[in-house]
Design a protein around this motif. Structure first.
Motif, PDB file in Angstrom:
ATOM      1  N   ILE B  32       0.836  -1.201   0.000  1.00 51.18           N
ATOM      2  CA  ILE B  32       0.000   0.000   0.000  1.00 51.18           C
ATOM      3  C   ILE B  32       0.879   1.263   0.000  1.00 51.18           C
ATOM      4  N   CYS B  71      -7.445   3.654   4.701  1.00 52.60           N
ATOM      5  CA  CYS B  71      -7.501   2.920   3.430  1.00 52.60           C
ATOM      6  C   CYS B  71      -8.513   1.780   3.499  1.00 52.60           C
ATOM      7  N   ARG B  74     -11.918   3.000   2.724  1.00 52.40           N
ATOM      8  CA  ARG B  74     -11.897   4.014   1.660  1.00 52.40           C
ATOM      9  C   ARG B  74     -12.212   5.417   2.179  1.00 52.40           C
ATOM     10  N   ASP B  77     -10.822   8.404   0.224  1.00 54.84           N
ATOM     11  CA  ASP B  77     -11.538   8.897  -0.965  1.00 54.84           C
ATOM     12  C   ASP B  77     -12.011  10.335  -0.780  1.00 54.84           C
ATOM     13  N   VAL B  84      -4.253   6.467  -3.467  1.00 52.97           N
ATOM     14  CA  VAL B  84      -3.924   5.205  -2.804  1.00 52.97           C
ATOM     15  C   VAL B  84      -3.630   4.154  -3.862  1.00 52.97           C
ATOM     16  N   SER B  85      -2.501   3.445  -3.721  1.00 53.44           N
ATOM     17  CA  SER B  85      -2.237   2.339  -4.642  1.00 53.44           C
ATOM     18  C   SER B  85      -1.870   1.091  -3.852  1.00 53.44           C
ATOM     19  N   GLU B  87      -2.997  -3.149  -3.100  1.00 55.70           N
ATOM     20  CA  GLU B  87      -4.150  -4.045  -3.153  1.00 55.70           C
ATOM     21  C   GLU B  87      -4.584  -4.395  -1.740  1.00 55.70           C
ATOM     22  N   LEU B  96      -9.809  -1.603  -2.990  1.00 53.23           N
ATOM     23  CA  LEU B  96      -9.365  -0.361  -3.632  1.00 53.23           C
ATOM     24  C   LEU B  96      -9.871  -0.269  -5.067  1.00 53.23           C
TER      25      LEU B  96
END
Lengths: 242, 274
Positions: B32, B71, B74, B77, B84-85, B87, B96
């Motif tokens: 992450i 995260c 979410r 957001d 955010v990258s 999985e 995500l």
């Protein structure tokens, strides 16, 4: 224990667990002493060997308690009587572990002195001393579980009995050695056994002091009347006629 | 991360709502990275969350622990410029992913905040609101059951059952926080995120919440962010230490606080680094 429960119930469970393991450990040590002395009096080498083999169980419980205490201090951050109980618990476990070691040592010496028919009187004197020590251990475990200062004080008072028995046994063994030098090595082992019992009594009083510390926050300070005069005892050859 | 004996029991509890993913984990975060307006706040974080355990995220301010927590449902957001990258696998889906229904995700991943934030409604409506909008209660009786059940599980029913119509804000701080926990569990989440849930409470109210957390983990999985590492030590089974936007060390709480593997963890928990 001390009346009201913790909001975090795990505290209660874990403190009760400590009491439980110490009681189990103390019970084992008491039994080890009983068996070691019975093996000595009966000349039962099988039982002596069993005592030697069983000591590791007490050692394991001590390290279990040591690990538990470190985790508990880190995880629960105990305060006041909880903190005292945890610190004292660690010390008590060390005391019991030493008691177990001395019982094992008596069993080892029983194997070395061999001939069970020799020096019956000394064996019985040791058994008498052991009985007092065993009562002290049993009493102090009860005092610990009940958090009973008065009961702990009773145990402190009995230590002088053990010291006196030790001194008198010391004298008795010296006379045997003077009468018959062939008995010197056997008698020396008896001397060490008596010393072991005297040390066990000291550890029982050490536990009694910790019980007082848990309850009151203070360690009893008054000097106990030392009755062990064996370190100041000399017999010269003129005494051997007595 | 090793499987523990808890995994077997957790399967029973968690399977009702979701099948655990890899290695028995309820949720698996991989690599992450979070950046706010191009500035990297968190990177390279991979962490498995085991079911029916409390995982504590600790570390100094700005270490990324709250960023990571956000995260998981979410919440990032809603922060402008946040990217955010990586999985995060949860019940077979990457949460995500663009196709994720965030409302439904937030039902399954509940959140309790630092300051108790009851709705300006009655105690009853605070609990009933979520189940109503998610269609979890077909009628009034079913709703009553959910309200009572949730308040009982949050240890609040005894204190409020005779004043369910009173405003939620009329309760004490500690009670309000338990109301918020009751509200979170009313929608039957799998995972509850707690961001400093005790920081505005006194020691007694804190102890009540900590005891509640310990009870709740029988049915739920909990992740708690806390500034107090003593609290982390008290309430969690797993601890993850974040420092400068990196996950430094994760493991059994017993181990982290008695024999941490990383020197930075050691320095932080012993108060040798600020």
């Amino acid at each position: 224990m001390t009346g009201s429960e913790h909001i975090v119930k795990a505290m209660d469970h874990e403190l009760a667990h400590l009491d439980h393991v110490i009681a189990e450990m103390g019970g084992l040590a008491e039994r080890q002493l009983e068996d070691a002395v019975e093996a000595l009096v009966r000349g039962d080498f099988t039982l002596a060997k069993k005592v030697i083999a069983k000591d590791v169980e007490i050692d394991d419980l001590e390290s279990e308690i040591a690990q538990f205490v470190v985790r508990f201090l880190a995880r629960r951050q105990p305060m006041a009587d909880d903190l005292r109980a945890i610190v004292a618990g660690l010390k008590i476990a060390a005391n019991i572990e030493r008691i177990g070691d001395y019982a094992k040592n008596i069993a080892k010496r029983t194997l070395v002195i061999e001939d069970p028919t020799q020096l019956q009187s000394a064996r019985h004197a040791i058994a008498r001393m052991a009985k007092v020590v065993q009562e002290m251990i049993s009493g102090v475990l009860g005092a610990y579980i009940a958090r009973d200062v008065a009961q702990a004080k009773d145990v402190l008072a009995r230590d002088s009995e053990v010291d006196q028995l030790n001194t008198s046994l010391f004298r008795e063994l010296l006379t045997y050695m003077m009468e018959d030098p062939r008995q010197i090595s056997r008698c020396t082992h008896f001397l060490f056994m008596a010393k072991n019992l005297e040390r066990m009594g000291d550890h029982a009083t050490g536990i009694a002091e910790q019980v007082t510390f848990i309850v009151t926050g203070e360690t009893p300070r008054e000097e106990r009347a030392k009755q062990d005069a064996s370190s100041a005892t000399v017999l010269d050859s003129s005494d051997s006629s007595t | 991360m090793s499987m523990t004996e808890n995994t077997a029991t957790s399967l029973n509890a968690a399977a009702a709502n979701s099948a655990p993913t890899q290695g028995g984990a309820l949720l698996s975060a991989r690599d992450i990275e979070v950046a706010y307006s191009g500035k990297v706040a968190l990177s390279g974080v991979s962490l498995d969350i085991l079911p029916n355990q409390v995982t504590a995220l600790i570390g100094p301010s700005g270490c990324g622990k709250s960023t990571f927590l956000r995260c998981l449902n979410r919440m990032n957001d809603v922060i402008p410029g946040a990217k955010v990258s990586g999985e995060i696998m949860f019940d077979g889906h990457d949460i995500l992913g663009a196709d994720i229904d965030v409302v439904s995700l937030r039902r399954r991943v509940g959140m309790v905040f630092q300051k108790p934030n009851p709705f300006p409604k009655s105690i009853y409506d605070n609990i009933a609101y979520g189940p109503k909008i998610h269609g979890l209660a077909p009628n009034r009786d079913a709703l009553d059951v959910i309200v009572r059940d949730s308040l009982e599980r949050a240890g609040l029913w005894g204190e409020v059952h005779d004043r369910l119509k009173s405003p939620g804000t009329s309760l004490s701080g500690g009670q309000q926080q338990r109301l918020c926990i009751a509200r979170a569990i009313a929608v039957k989440p799998d995972l509850i995120l707690m961001d400093e849930p005790c920081s505005s409470l006194d020691p007694i109210a804190t102890a009540r919440i900590e005891e509640l957390i310990d009870e709740l983990r029988e049915r739920y999985t909990i992740i708690i962010v806390t500034h107090s590492m003593q609290q982390a030590a008290r309430v969690s089974q797993k601890t993850a230490f974040f420092y400068l936007g990196e996950l430094v060390e994760t493991g059994e709480t017993d181990d982290i606080f008695t024999r941490p593997a990383d020197k930075r963890t050691q320095a932080y928990i012993t108060g040798r680094v600020g």
